[in-house]
Design a protein around this motif. Structure first.
Motif, PDB file in Angstrom:
ATOM      1  N   TYR A  23      -4.161 -30.134  -8.590  1.00  0.00           N
ATOM      2  CA  TYR A  23      -4.498 -28.820  -8.175  1.00  0.00           C
ATOM      3  C   TYR A  23      -5.187 -28.208  -9.006  1.00  0.00           C
ATOM      4  N   PHE A  77      -7.972 -24.751 -10.667  1.00  0.00           N
ATOM      5  CA  PHE A  77      -7.997 -23.394 -10.614  1.00  0.00           C
ATOM      6  C   PHE A  77      -9.257 -22.964 -11.439  1.00  0.00           C
ATOM      7  N   TYR A 131      -9.960 -19.303 -13.449  1.00  0.00           N
ATOM      8  CA  TYR A 131      -9.636 -18.144 -13.870  1.00  0.00           C
ATOM      9  C   TYR A 131     -10.915 -17.403 -14.670  1.00  0.00           C
ATOM     10  N   GLY A 136      -6.033 -10.043 -19.186  1.00  0.00           N
ATOM     11  CA  GLY A 136      -5.337 -11.201 -18.991  1.00  0.00           C
ATOM     12  C   GLY A 136      -6.398 -11.923 -17.905  1.00  0.00           C
ATOM     13  N   LEU A 137      -5.988 -12.931 -17.577  1.00  0.00           N
ATOM     14  CA  LEU A 137      -6.742 -13.785 -16.688  1.00  0.00           C
ATOM     15  C   LEU A 137      -6.645 -13.567 -15.297  1.00  0.00           C
ATOM     16  N   SER A 171      -3.237 -28.352 -12.803  1.00  0.00           N
ATOM     17  CA  SER A 171      -1.995 -28.810 -12.491  1.00  0.00           C
ATOM     18  C   SER A 171      -1.429 -29.823 -11.587  1.00  0.00           C
ATOM     19  N   GLY A 196       7.292 -25.827  -9.873  1.00  0.00           N
ATOM     20  CA  GLY A 196       6.937 -25.371 -10.999  1.00  0.00           C
ATOM     21  C   GLY A 196       5.909 -26.252 -11.921  1.00  0.00           C
ATOM     22  N   ASN A 197       4.758 -25.600 -12.369  1.00  0.00           N
ATOM     23  CA  ASN A 197       4.114 -26.314 -13.037  1.00  0.00           C
ATOM     24  C   ASN A 197       2.950 -25.778 -13.962  1.00  0.00           C
ATOM     25  N   HIS A 228       9.743 -17.467 -11.420  1.00  0.00           N
ATOM     26  CA  HIS A 228       9.304 -18.510 -12.189  1.00  0.00           C
ATOM     27  C   HIS A 228       8.320 -17.784 -13.349  1.00  0.00           C
ATOM     28  N   TYR A 251       6.025 -18.114 -16.954  1.00  0.00           N
ATOM     29  CA  TYR A 251       5.340 -19.253 -18.040  1.00  0.00           C
ATOM     30  C   TYR A 251       4.906 -18.360 -19.135  1.00  0.00           C
ATOM     31  N   TYR A 289       2.009 -18.807 -22.205  1.00  0.00           N
ATOM     32  CA  TYR A 289       0.901 -19.487 -22.944  1.00  0.00           C
ATOM     33  C   TYR A 289       0.194 -18.698 -24.232  1.00  0.00           C
ATOM     34  N   TYR A 320       8.120 -22.909 -19.625  1.00  0.00           N
ATOM     35  CA  TYR A 320       8.207 -22.440 -18.386  1.00  0.00           C
ATOM     36  C   TYR A 320       9.740 -22.135 -18.076  1.00  0.00           C
ATOM     37  N   PHE A 328       0.143 -14.850 -23.628  1.00  0.00           N
ATOM     38  CA  PHE A 328       0.195 -14.365 -22.093  1.00  0.00           C
ATOM     39  C   PHE A 328       1.439 -14.824 -21.380  1.00  0.00           C
ATOM     40  N   SER A 336       4.853 -22.367  -6.590  1.00  0.00           N
ATOM     41  CA  SER A 336       4.694 -22.081  -8.112  1.00  0.00           C
ATOM     42  C   SER A 336       3.259 -22.408  -8.670  1.00  0.00           C
ATOM     43  N   ASN A 337       2.205 -23.269  -7.820  1.00  0.00           N
ATOM     44  CA  ASN A 337       1.258 -23.682  -8.550  1.00  0.00           C
ATOM     45  C   ASN A 337       0.199 -22.474  -8.648  1.00  0.00           C
ATOM     46  N   ILE A 338       0.530 -21.276  -8.161  1.00  0.00           N
ATOM     47  CA  ILE A 338      -0.327 -20.182  -8.364  1.00  0.00           C
ATOM     48  C   ILE A 338       0.298 -19.363  -9.246  1.00  0.00           C
ATOM     49  N   GLN A 339      -0.364 -18.975 -10.326  1.00  0.00           N
ATOM     50  CA  GLN A 339       0.279 -18.418 -11.443  1.00  0.00           C
ATOM     51  C   GLN A 339      -0.590 -16.833 -11.626  1.00  0.00           C
ATOM     52  N   TYR A 340       0.129 -15.719 -11.732  1.00  0.00           N
ATOM     53  CA  TYR A 340      -0.357 -14.490 -12.029  1.00  0.00           C
ATOM     54  C   TYR A 340      -0.333 -13.896 -13.432  1.00  0.00           C
ATOM     55  N   PHE A 341      -1.237 -13.418 -13.964  1.00  0.00           N
ATOM     56  CA  PHE A 341      -1.117 -13.321 -15.480  1.00  0.00           C
ATOM     57  C   PHE A 341      -0.993 -12.088 -15.888  1.00  0.00           C
ATOM     58  N   GLY A 342      -0.488 -11.699 -16.847  1.00  0.00           N
ATOM     59  CA  GLY A 342      -0.316 -10.544 -17.597  1.00  0.00           C
ATOM     60  C   GLY A 342      -1.381 -10.112 -18.325  1.00  0.00           C
TER      61      GLY A 342
END
Lengths: 115, 114
Positions: free
Chosen positions: A32, A34, A36, A43-44, A94, A100-101, B31, B33, B35, B48, B91, B100-106
């Motif tokens: 997968y 991405f 960003y 943040g991203l 990923s 989860g990944n 979930h 994560y 970084y 994670y 982060f 869970s492959n799409i992650q949203y960041f702070g």
């Protein structure tokens, strides 16, 4: 194991010119992918993603990227740069995992847009 | 729907002190994560977590670092006895169950160790 290489840590483009950011990956499983964007002290933000299906993916702010399996590449393009595109861009990969990944990031490419 | 909330945004610690970084995931996300972004480097995965469980801590330094995501409340990244090399942006990202492959960041916490 996965890795991402972004060619060029800094890219300078003129306003209105093509933006091309290069990303090559390695992955032992179907990836997968991405892109960003990170603005200063923020943040991203997800620009776009490739999971399955169409290899040309369109994202926000006029960006798009093409997944080329044979070249293990996922380059990001935008036909016409805008001053607001000045930021740092990260390519990430990923693996195909059900729950989860972790993301593996490239080193980033900082884009400067000249008027 | 509020995004991923991290606090504090900036944290200054002296060598030997403890740093506690907090992350509240997006509503409905289970979930989390963490970084780390060292100066002039990309982001590196640390850990994670799901509620009350550490799923993957392969990126965590072996000593001084720990993380938790309790049943109630935010996820916490804890760094004991900080050293100058811990200065970085940390982060947090969250993702919903099932995709869970799409992650949203702070926006991150920038830790400075004096």
């Amino acid at each position: 194991a996965q890795s991402v290489t972004q060619l060029g840590s800094h890219v300078s483009v003129s306003e209105g010119a093509l933006v091309l950011l290069r990303c090559n990956y390695s992955s032992s499983v179907p990836p997968y992918l991405f892109w960003y964007v990170q603005y200063p002290n923020q943040g991203l933000q997800l620009l776009l993603k490739y999971t399955t299906g169409a290899t040309l993916v369109k994202g926000i702010n006029g960006f798009e990227a093409e997944f080329k399996k044979s070249e293990t590449s996922f380059h990001l393009t935008k036909p016409s740069a805008h001053m607001s595109d000045a930021a740092e861009y990260f390519c990430a990969v990923s693996g195909l995992k059900a729950a989860g990944n972790k993301l593996t990031f490239g080193g980033g490419t900082r884009v400067l847009v000249k008027p | 729907n509020a995004g991923v909330m991290q606090n504090p945004r900036h944290l200054v610690r002296r060598r030997g002190q403890e740093a506690r970084l907090r992350c509240s995931p997006m509503k409905g996300h289970s979930h989390v994560y963490w970084y780390r972004q060292l100066p002039e480097e990309g982001l590196k995965f640390m850990v994670y977590l799901q509620k009350e469980n550490i799923i993957d801590e392969s990126g965590m330094p072996k000593e001084r670092f720990s993380a938790e995501f309790p049943k109630e409340g935010p996820s916490i990244l804890r760094i004991q006895q900080v050293v100058r090399g811990d200065s970085a942006a940390y982060f947090c990202a969250s993702s919903p169950p099932g995709s869970s492959n799409i992650q949203y960041f702070g926006a991150g916490t920038r830790l400075s160790v004096l």
